[in-house]
Structure formats: structure tokens, C-alpha cells
Design a protein around this motif. Structure first.
Motif, PDB file in Angstrom:
ATOM      1  N   SER A  76     -14.050  -4.375  -1.151  1.00 54.89           N
ATOM      2  CA  SER A  76     -14.002  -3.002  -1.962  1.00 54.89           C
ATOM      3  C   SER A  76     -15.381  -3.019  -2.918  1.00 54.89           C
ATOM      4  O   SER A  76     -15.836  -1.920  -3.169  1.00 54.89           O
ATOM      5  CB  SER A  76     -12.925  -2.766  -2.685  1.00 54.89           C
ATOM      6  N   GLY A  77     -15.986  -4.170  -3.069  1.00 58.92           N
ATOM      7  CA  GLY A  77     -17.114  -4.262  -3.755  1.00 58.92           C
ATOM      8  C   GLY A  77     -16.810  -4.190  -5.648  1.00 58.92           C
ATOM      9  O   GLY A  77     -15.698  -3.793  -5.981  1.00 58.92           O
ATOM     10  N   GLY A  78     -17.734  -4.737  -6.139  1.00 61.60           N
ATOM     11  CA  GLY A  78     -17.605  -4.913  -7.580  1.00 61.60           C
ATOM     12  C   GLY A  78     -17.531  -3.785  -8.466  1.00 61.60           C
ATOM     13  O   GLY A  78     -17.270  -3.774  -9.573  1.00 61.60           O
ATOM     14  N   HIS A  79     -17.878  -2.531  -7.993  1.00 61.13           N
ATOM     15  CA  HIS A  79     -18.125  -1.358  -8.720  1.00 61.13           C
ATOM     16  C   HIS A  79     -16.832  -0.315  -8.503  1.00 61.13           C
ATOM     17  O   HIS A  79     -16.808   0.729  -9.003  1.00 61.13           O
ATOM     18  CB  HIS A  79     -19.395  -0.540  -8.459  1.00 61.13           C
ATOM     19  N   THR A  80     -15.719  -0.962  -7.908  1.00 64.27           N
ATOM     20  CA  THR A  80     -14.764  -0.040  -7.665  1.00 64.27           C
ATOM     21  C   THR A  80     -13.431  -0.607  -8.443  1.00 64.27           C
ATOM     22  O   THR A  80     -13.519  -1.557  -9.272  1.00 64.27           O
ATOM     23  CB  THR A  80     -14.256  -0.307  -6.239  1.00 64.27           C
ATOM     24  N   GLY A  81     -12.467   0.032  -8.604  1.00 65.68           N
ATOM     25  CA  GLY A  81     -11.288  -0.255  -9.373  1.00 65.68           C
ATOM     26  C   GLY A  81     -10.388  -1.239  -8.379  1.00 65.68           C
ATOM     27  O   GLY A  81     -10.444  -1.429  -7.665  1.00 65.68           O
ATOM     28  N   LYS A  84      -8.738  -0.226  -5.282  1.00 66.07           N
ATOM     29  CA  LYS A  84      -9.413  -0.424  -3.940  1.00 66.07           C
ATOM     30  C   LYS A  84      -9.449  -1.575  -3.793  1.00 66.07           C
ATOM     31  O   LYS A  84      -9.473  -2.080  -2.171  1.00 66.07           O
ATOM     32  CB  LYS A  84     -10.877   0.335  -4.305  1.00 66.07           C
ATOM     33  N   THR A  85      -9.433  -2.559  -4.709  1.00 67.94           N
ATOM     34  CA  THR A  85      -9.360  -3.916  -4.023  1.00 67.94           C
ATOM     35  C   THR A  85      -7.974  -4.280  -3.405  1.00 67.94           C
ATOM     36  O   THR A  85      -7.948  -4.761  -2.407  1.00 67.94           O
ATOM     37  CB  THR A  85      -9.337  -4.862  -5.607  1.00 67.94           C
ATOM     38  N   TYR A 129      -9.082  -9.423  -7.823  1.00 61.49           N
ATOM     39  CA  TYR A 129      -9.700  -9.576  -6.614  1.00 61.49           C
ATOM     40  C   TYR A 129      -9.021 -11.021  -6.276  1.00 61.49           C
ATOM     41  O   TYR A 129      -8.728 -11.055  -4.830  1.00 61.49           O
ATOM     42  CB  TYR A 129     -11.156  -9.783  -6.892  1.00 61.49           C
TER      43      TYR A 129
END
Length: 214
Positions: A76-81, A84-85, A129
Motif C-alpha cells: 500500500s506504500g508508506g503514505h497511506t493509512g 490500505k495496509t 504493516y
């Protein structure tokens, strides 16, 4: 071997796609999430499928159909909440396992995180995560698929050294994304990595030798 790379537009995914595309032994399929990414890979002559990991298992299976192995390197990427994880790193991963089985694919490589299998060693600043990775890995172990779980340390954008440490349990460390991709590539056809999980950090052993000794 036809290999579907889920998360092909990510940094590890791009390195892996290049390795597979340059090989005589593999044909990559880039599994991506938007039309721009799809066109980019297609313009390079790389087979591609548009797949939404928040979609249905059937939709994911359609994107994987006709391949022999799946590498899951999406995130989901490090900039999502944390939502999304949960939806991508956990549920998206599990749905991809279900989709692989539905599509008749039995080889599955998961890119996890260093020490995700040991709760006491999780990075507390990335706890959601790590929880997602932990339980996705557990589901993969129970799936009946011929799995390999690769748990890399802190990911770096530096040029790969081609040398690593690989073992079932390693202390904290980091590794260039390029070297993670090379370890995935080496694991695809190493039968003794099947139904195994291992930590991976930069070290002194050439990647192919390190994978052979897992």
C-alpha cells in the motif's frame, strides 16, 4: 516459466521484471493497478495485466491466468493509512493466493519483512504493516501453495552489491531493493526454497550461493 509479478511498478518489482525480461528462462507478466503503468510495460514489450487488489478473487485470477508462478511484491506504500495496509498488504495478498489456486498456479513467492514471523522483533513504528505481513505469511503457509517467503531488511535504493546474508533468523539489517529482486529471481527455480521462509540482509555471500544454502 511465465512469472506474474504483482506490484510490478514498485521498485523491487521493476528490478525483477528487468531480470526476468532479460532471461531466456522466464517470461514476465507485469501486474499493475492503472492504465498508465499498463501502457508503460506494454511499450517495453512486456506482457501486462490490469488488476485491482481490492477487487474480487475472480478478477485477480483473470489477471494471473496462463502464468506458472506468482511473486507478490505489492504494498500500500508508506503514505497511506492502516486501512490500505489491511486491504492491500493483508487482504490483497490473501486474495492473490486464492486467485493463484483458482488459476491453477502452485508456485508463490511472497516478499515480506525482516522478522515478520517473530512478533517480539517487529518494528514498532510500523506495527500495522508488520501485523499485515505476519498474517499474510501465515495464510500462505496454510494455503497448500508451493511457497517461498522472503523477509528483507530495511529497503535501500542504493545499487545492489550482489552479496547477502540469508537465514531463517537474522538480526536487524538493510538491503538494496536490487539485491532483493535478484534473490527472488534465484529462488524461483531453487526447489529447496519451496515451503521455506528466510530473512535477507546485505552480507558477504554471493546471492546465488546464499540462496542455495538456505
Amino acid at each position: 516459466m511465465k512469472v506474474a509479478v504483482v506490484g510490478a511498478n514498485g521498485q523491487i518489482g521493476k528490478h525483477l521484471i528487468d531480470l526476468l525480461h532479460d532471461s531466456k528462462d522466464f517470461t514476465p507478466r507485469a501486474i499493475v493497478r492503472n492504465e498508465e503503468q499498463l501502457r508503460s510495460f506494454q511499450n517495453e514489450g512486456i506482457q501486462s495485466s490490469l488488476v485491482d487488489l481490492e477487487g474480487t478473487v475472480e478478477e485477480i485470477a483473470n489477471g494471473l491466468d496462463g502464468t506458472d508462478a506468482v511473486v507478490f511484491t505489492a504494498g500500500s506504500g508508506g503514505h497511506t493509512g492502516s486501512d490500505k495496509t489491511l486491504l492491500v498488504d493483508l487482504d490483497g495478498a490473501v486474495k492473490t493466493m486464492e486467485a493463484a489456486k483458482q488459476a491453477g498456479i502452485d508456485r508463490f513467492i511472497m516478499v515480506s519483512a525482516l522478522q515478520a514471523h517473530n512478533r517480539e522483533n517487529w518494528n514498532l513504528s510500523l506495527k500495522p504493516y508488520y501485523a499485515a505481513k505476519h498474517f499474510a505469511d501465515k495464510e500462505l503457509e496454510r494455503s497448500g501453495l508451493n511457497y517461498t517467503i522472503i523477509r528483507p531488511g530495511g529497503l535501500l535504493n542504493e545499487t545492489g552489491t550482489g552479496k547477502v546474508f540469508a537465514a531463517e533468523n537474522l538480526s536487524r539489517g538493510s538491503i538494496p531493493r536490487e539485491d532483493v529482486a535478484k534473490a527472488i529471481y534465484s529462488s524461483l527455480t531453487e526447489e529447496h526454497t519451496v515451503n521455506r521462509g528466510f530473512d535477507l540482509i546485505s552480507g558477504n555471500d554471493p546471492i546465488e550461493e546464499a540462496i542455495k544454502r538456505i
